[in-house]
Design a protein around this motif. Structure first.
Motif, PDB file in Angstrom:
ATOM      1  N   ASP A  77       0.859  -1.180   0.000  1.00 55.49           N
ATOM      2  CA  ASP A  77       0.000   0.000   0.000  1.00 55.49           C
ATOM      3  C   ASP A  77       0.896   1.231   0.000  1.00 55.49           C
ATOM      4  O   ASP A  77       1.976   1.227   0.566  1.00 55.49           O
ATOM      5  N   TYR A  78       0.422   2.307  -0.622  1.00 53.81           N
ATOM      6  CA  TYR A  78       1.131   3.578  -0.621  1.00 53.81           C
ATOM      7  C   TYR A  78       0.576   4.382   0.548  1.00 53.81           C
ATOM      8  O   TYR A  78      -0.585   4.788   0.536  1.00 53.81           O
ATOM      9  N   GLU A  79       1.378   4.571   1.569  1.00 57.37           N
ATOM     10  CA  GLU A  79       0.893   5.228   2.781  1.00 57.37           C
ATOM     11  C   GLU A  79       2.047   5.918   3.497  1.00 57.37           C
ATOM     12  O   GLU A  79       3.196   5.852   3.057  1.00 57.37           O
ATOM     13  N   VAL A  80       1.721   6.563   4.618  1.00 60.90           N
ATOM     14  CA  VAL A  80       2.741   7.233   5.418  1.00 60.90           C
ATOM     15  C   VAL A  80       3.636   6.161   6.032  1.00 60.90           C
ATOM     16  O   VAL A  80       3.171   5.276   6.742  1.00 60.90           O
ATOM     17  N   ILE A  81       4.937   6.257   5.756  1.00 61.72           N
ATOM     18  CA  ILE A  81       5.876   5.293   6.320  1.00 61.72           C
ATOM     19  C   ILE A  81       6.813   5.935   7.339  1.00 61.72           C
ATOM     20  O   ILE A  81       7.509   5.241   8.058  1.00 61.72           O
ATOM     21  N   GLU A  82       6.816   7.267   7.393  1.00 60.31           N
ATOM     22  CA  GLU A  82       7.622   7.985   8.376  1.00 60.31           C
ATOM     23  C   GLU A  82       7.027   9.368   8.554  1.00 60.31           C
ATOM     24  O   GLU A  82       6.493   9.961   7.619  1.00 60.31           O
ATOM     25  N   GLU A  83       7.104   9.883   9.767  1.00 60.18           N
ATOM     26  CA  GLU A  83       6.669  11.253  10.013  1.00 60.18           C
ATOM     27  C   GLU A  83       7.445  11.832  11.183  1.00 60.18           C
ATOM     28  O   GLU A  83       7.913  11.110  12.060  1.00 60.18           O
ATOM     29  N   LYS A  84       7.604  13.148  11.156  1.00 59.38           N
ATOM     30  CA  LYS A  84       8.307  13.846  12.218  1.00 59.38           C
ATOM     31  C   LYS A  84       7.622  15.190  12.430  1.00 59.38           C
ATOM     32  O   LYS A  84       7.352  15.901  11.465  1.00 59.38           O
ATOM     33  N   TRP A  85       7.353  15.529  13.694  1.00 58.95           N
ATOM     34  CA  TRP A  85       6.628  16.750  14.010  1.00 58.95           C
ATOM     35  C   TRP A  85       7.278  17.511  15.157  1.00 58.95           C
ATOM     36  O   TRP A  85       7.774  16.919  16.102  1.00 58.95           O
TER      37      TRP A  85
END
Length: 122
Positions: free
Chosen positions: A100-108
């Motif tokens: 699936d094409y999805e969020v694989i990393e995030e930083k906030w």
């Protein structure tokens, strides 16, 4: 992989304060923040102004996000919270062997000030 950068937040306060600042723009160190009423709340976001394709949301320093949050909170004697970050979209493996094409990393970076006093900073 695709990167999505954003600077978003909210402003909470009494109805008179919120109505006086809604649907305005605020400039800080060449960065333009848009303040808009959304339903019963007021949202704040960074407007991209670069024609070069590089996002202001990517280039704005964390120190400017903290300063804007504190300044608006002091100026309007209310609670302001702002988040700056990015999400990386890519292929993630799923149980059945597909992807699936999805969020694989995030930083906030999340900051919140109430009447100019830091409540949350990380």
């Amino acid at each position: 992989m695709d990167y999505e950068y954003s600077v978003i937040g909210s402003i909470s306060g009494n109805a008179d304060t919120l109505s006086s600042i809604a649907d305005t723009e605020f400039t800080y160190n060449k960065y333009i923040f848009v303040i808009r009423k959304i339903g019963n709340s007021v949202g704040i976001s960074l407007r991209d102004t670069h024609s070069t394709g590089e996002s202001d949301c990517k280039t704005i320093p964390d120190e400017d996000i903290i300063a804007v949050c504190k300044l608006l909170s002091e100026q309007y004697a209310c609670t302001v919270s702002i988040r700056k970050g990015y999400e990386v979209y890519g292929n993630a493996n799923v149980f059945n062997g597909g992807s699936d094409y999805e969020v694989i990393e995030e930083k906030w970076l999340s900051v919140e000030f109430d009447n100019g006093i830091a409540r949350k900073l990380h």
